[in-house]
Design a protein around this motif. Structure first.
Motif, PDB file in Angstrom:
ATOM      1  N   CYS A   5       0.835  -1.205   0.000  1.00 46.80           N
ATOM      2  CA  CYS A   5       0.000   0.000   0.000  1.00 46.80           C
ATOM      3  C   CYS A   5       0.868   1.254   0.000  1.00 46.80           C
ATOM      4  N   LEU A   6       1.907   1.255   0.816  1.00 49.77           N
ATOM      5  CA  LEU A   6       2.815   2.404   0.899  1.00 49.77           C
ATOM      6  C   LEU A   6       3.478   2.662  -0.451  1.00 49.77           C
ATOM      7  N   VAL A   7       4.004   1.619  -1.068  1.00 52.32           N
ATOM      8  CA  VAL A   7       4.714   1.777  -2.343  1.00 52.32           C
ATOM      9  C   VAL A   7       3.766   2.238  -3.449  1.00 52.32           C
ATOM     10  N   VAL A   8       2.596   1.624  -3.520  1.00 50.11           N
ATOM     11  CA  VAL A   8       1.636   1.993  -4.568  1.00 50.11           C
ATOM     12  C   VAL A   8       1.147   3.428  -4.372  1.00 50.11           C
ATOM     13  N   THR A   9       0.898   3.802  -3.123  1.00 48.90           N
ATOM     14  CA  THR A   9       0.442   5.175  -2.850  1.00 48.90           C
ATOM     15  C   THR A   9       1.512   6.192  -3.220  1.00 48.90           C
ATOM     16  N   LEU A  10       2.750   5.908  -2.857  1.00 48.79           N
ATOM     17  CA  LEU A  10       3.833   6.837  -3.203  1.00 48.79           C
ATOM     18  C   LEU A  10       4.063   6.888  -4.708  1.00 48.79           C
ATOM     19  N   ALA A  53      -2.611  18.945  -5.931  1.00 50.55           N
ATOM     20  CA  ALA A  53      -3.335  18.791  -4.665  1.00 50.55           C
ATOM     21  C   ALA A  53      -3.673  17.327  -4.426  1.00 50.55           C
ATOM     22  N   GLY A  54      -4.039  16.617  -5.472  1.00 49.98           N
ATOM     23  CA  GLY A  54      -4.320  15.190  -5.335  1.00 49.98           C
ATOM     24  C   GLY A  54      -3.087  14.415  -4.923  1.00 49.98           C
ATOM     25  N   ALA A  55      -1.953  14.747  -5.508  1.00 46.16           N
ATOM     26  CA  ALA A  55      -0.701  14.072  -5.137  1.00 46.16           C
ATOM     27  C   ALA A  55      -0.357  14.344  -3.679  1.00 46.16           C
ATOM     28  N   ALA A  56      -0.494  15.592  -3.268  1.00 41.91           N
ATOM     29  CA  ALA A  56      -0.227  15.936  -1.866  1.00 41.91           C
ATOM     30  C   ALA A  56      -1.214  15.238  -0.934  1.00 41.91           C
ATOM     31  N   VAL A  59      -0.213  11.632  -0.298  1.00 40.84           N
ATOM     32  CA  VAL A  59       0.862  11.535   0.691  1.00 40.84           C
ATOM     33  C   VAL A  59       0.319  11.810   2.095  1.00 40.84           C
ATOM     34  N   ALA A  60      -0.519  12.825   2.222  1.00 36.83           N
ATOM     35  CA  ALA A  60      -1.124  13.128   3.524  1.00 36.83           C
ATOM     36  C   ALA A  60      -1.973  11.955   4.002  1.00 36.83           C
ATOM     37  N   GLY A  61      -2.542  11.222   3.069  1.00 37.69           N
ATOM     38  CA  GLY A  61      -3.361  10.076   3.407  1.00 37.69           C
ATOM     39  C   GLY A  61      -2.606   8.956   4.075  1.00 37.69           C
ATOM     40  N   LEU A  62      -1.298   8.976   3.963  1.00 39.70           N
ATOM     41  CA  LEU A  62      -0.504   7.985   4.686  1.00 39.70           C
ATOM     42  C   LEU A  62      -0.604   8.204   6.191  1.00 39.70           C
ATOM     43  N   VAL A  64      -3.315  10.459   7.537  1.00 34.34           N
ATOM     44  CA  VAL A  64      -4.746  10.643   7.801  1.00 34.34           C
ATOM     45  C   VAL A  64      -5.499   9.959   6.649  1.00 34.34           C
ATOM     46  N   PRO A  65      -5.873   8.699   6.828  1.00 32.19           N
ATOM     47  CA  PRO A  65      -6.411   7.909   5.713  1.00 32.19           C
ATOM     48  C   PRO A  65      -7.597   8.528   4.976  1.00 32.19           C
ATOM     49  N   VAL A  66      -8.469   9.237   5.649  1.00 28.05           N
ATOM     50  CA  VAL A  66      -9.627   9.805   4.959  1.00 28.05           C
ATOM     51  C   VAL A  66      -9.191  10.846   3.930  1.00 28.05           C
ATOM     52  N   ILE A  67      -8.127  11.574   4.204  1.00 27.39           N
ATOM     53  CA  ILE A  67      -7.613  12.559   3.233  1.00 27.39           C
ATOM     54  C   ILE A  67      -7.100  11.835   1.996  1.00 27.39           C
ATOM     55  N   GLY A  68      -6.395  10.744   2.198  1.00 26.48           N
ATOM     56  CA  GLY A  68      -5.892   9.971   1.071  1.00 26.48           C
ATOM     57  C   GLY A  68      -7.006   9.401   0.220  1.00 26.48           C
ATOM     58  N   ALA A  69      -8.061   8.911   0.882  1.00 25.40           N
ATOM     59  CA  ALA A  69      -9.194   8.354   0.136  1.00 25.40           C
ATOM     60  C   ALA A  69      -9.890   9.438  -0.681  1.00 25.40           C
ATOM     61  N   LEU A  70     -10.096  10.593  -0.075  1.00 24.79           N
ATOM     62  CA  LEU A  70     -10.734  11.700  -0.797  1.00 24.79           C
ATOM     63  C   LEU A  70      -9.860  12.178  -1.964  1.00 24.79           C
ATOM     64  N   ALA A  71      -8.552  12.242  -1.738  1.00 29.16           N
ATOM     65  CA  ALA A  71      -7.637  12.649  -2.807  1.00 29.16           C
ATOM     66  C   ALA A  71      -7.665  11.645  -3.951  1.00 29.16           C
ATOM     67  N   ALA A  72      -7.699  10.358  -3.611  1.00 28.88           N
ATOM     68  CA  ALA A  72      -7.734   9.320  -4.647  1.00 28.88           C
ATOM     69  C   ALA A  72      -9.027   9.410  -5.456  1.00 28.88           C
ATOM     70  N   VAL A  73     -10.142   9.600  -4.780  1.00 32.66           N
ATOM     71  CA  VAL A  73     -11.417   9.739  -5.500  1.00 32.66           C
ATOM     72  C   VAL A  73     -11.373  10.967  -6.406  1.00 32.66           C
ATOM     73  N   GLY A  74     -10.830  12.068  -5.902  1.00 27.49           N
ATOM     74  CA  GLY A  74     -10.714  13.279  -6.721  1.00 27.49           C
ATOM     75  C   GLY A  74      -9.845  13.059  -7.946  1.00 27.49           C
ATOM     76  N   LEU A  75      -8.726  12.373  -7.770  1.00 25.92           N
ATOM     77  CA  LEU A  75      -7.843  12.108  -8.913  1.00 25.92           C
ATOM     78  C   LEU A  75      -8.490  11.152  -9.907  1.00 25.92           C
ATOM     79  N   ILE A  76      -9.206  10.166  -9.409  1.00 25.63           N
ATOM     80  CA  ILE A  76      -9.891   9.246 -10.319  1.00 25.63           C
ATOM     81  C   ILE A  76     -10.935  10.004 -11.135  1.00 25.63           C
TER      82      ILE A  76
END
Length: 112
Positions: A5-10, A53-56, A59-62, A64-76
């Motif tokens: 998860c860490l590697v794929v997220t980064l 912002a999505g990329a940041a 990284v922040a989601g690592l 605070v997971p909810v931020i990462g999930a929201l960023a991923a949805v936004g990027l998708i």
């Protein structure tokens, strides 16, 4: 959090950040197709900022997971819009490019 998860997220964050930087620096291989697709030049900086912002957020989601999930949805959603834009411009050979950037984001969301 698993190492996978860490590697794929980064990786997803790095690819999205690279894509944003390419827009900010007006790399010809990015901005010329955008112009060909009919994306107004006035939107380019905002589109790059959305990717940055999505990329940041990934990284922040690592931390605070909810931020990462929201960023991923936004990027998708962003890359889905990119696919629609490419299809509307009838540049079917270019469809894989936004999908290439969306794939690790979707994988990071699935692994989170």
């Amino acid at each position: 959090m698993s190492t996978t998860c860490l590697v794929v997220t980064l990786l997803a964050a790095a690819m999205s950040g690279f894509s944003a930087g390419s827009v900010f620096l007006r790399a010809p291989w990015v901005v010329q197709p955008m112009a060909d697709y009919g994306v107004p030049r006035a939107w380019w900086t905002r589109l790059g900022a959305a990717k940055a912002a999505g990329a940041a957020g990934l990284v922040a989601g690592l931390f605070v997971p909810v931020i990462g999930a929201l960023a991923a949805v936004g990027l998708i959603l962003y890359f889905t819009g990119a696919v629609v834009t490419v299809l509307r411009a009838r540049r079917y050979a270019h469809v894989p490019f936004p999908l290439l950037y969306a794939a690790p984001v979707a994988a990071a969301l699935a692994l989170a």
